[in-house]
Design a protein around this motif. Sequence first.
Motif, short mmCIF file in Angstrom:
data_model
loop_
_atom_site.label_atom_id
_atom_site.label_comp_id
_atom_site.label_asym_id
_atom_site.label_seq_id
_atom_site.Cartn_x
_atom_site.Cartn_y
_atom_site.Cartn_z
N LEU A 26 -4.79 6.55 68.09
CA LEU A 26 -4.72 7.10 69.24
C LEU A 26 -5.41 8.53 68.93
N GLN A 27 -6.42 8.85 69.61
CA GLN A 27 -7.09 10.19 69.34
C GLN A 27 -6.55 11.03 70.53
N ASP B 149 4.53 8.73 75.43
CA ASP B 149 4.66 7.21 75.03
C ASP B 149 3.50 6.60 75.47
N PHE B 150 2.82 6.09 74.48
CA PHE B 150 1.62 5.26 74.81
C PHE B 150 1.69 3.89 74.45
N ASP B 151 1.27 2.84 75.35
CA ASP B 151 1.53 1.56 74.96
C ASP B 151 0.41 1.06 73.99
N PRO C 261 -17.05 19.19 71.88
CA PRO C 261 -17.58 18.49 73.04
C PRO C 261 -17.60 17.01 72.64
N HIS C 262 -17.41 16.46 71.28
CA HIS C 262 -17.39 15.29 70.98
C HIS C 262 -15.88 14.69 70.49
N TRP C 263 -15.90 13.67 70.16
CA TRP C 263 -14.50 12.93 69.58
C TRP C 263 -14.24 12.54 68.17
#
Length: 110
Positions: free
Chosen positions: A23-24, A14-16, A46-48
């Motif tokens: 959201l990643q 559960d993310f606010d 190694p990256h996003w």
Amino acid sequence: FPDIAGEKIRMYFDFDTKTSKELQVKFALSPVSTRGAVENLKAEIPHWNFGSVKAEARKQWNKELNKIDIEPAPRDEKINFYTAMYHSFLGPTEYMDVDGKYRGLDQNLH
């Protein structure tokens, strides 16, 4: 593995976040340990940049699938053929950490 076996195992997060927020999430697996999963994640992605991962995966799959050309063939036959070819490439799999460690059928680390 018996120590983590179960039925209907679930996770809940559960993310606010606001509606417009993105959201990643990175997810890592290891047949050996949590530390192995983290090391796999660091080495393999190694990256996003999800777009980069998606593009690279598409490039690699296209390279493999383009090794065989079934021209001329109707579109539906091509879809059927290349789907089957894709599925044949999914197995067998090598399931080990980036350092080469894996858990064997004997439950020991190798």
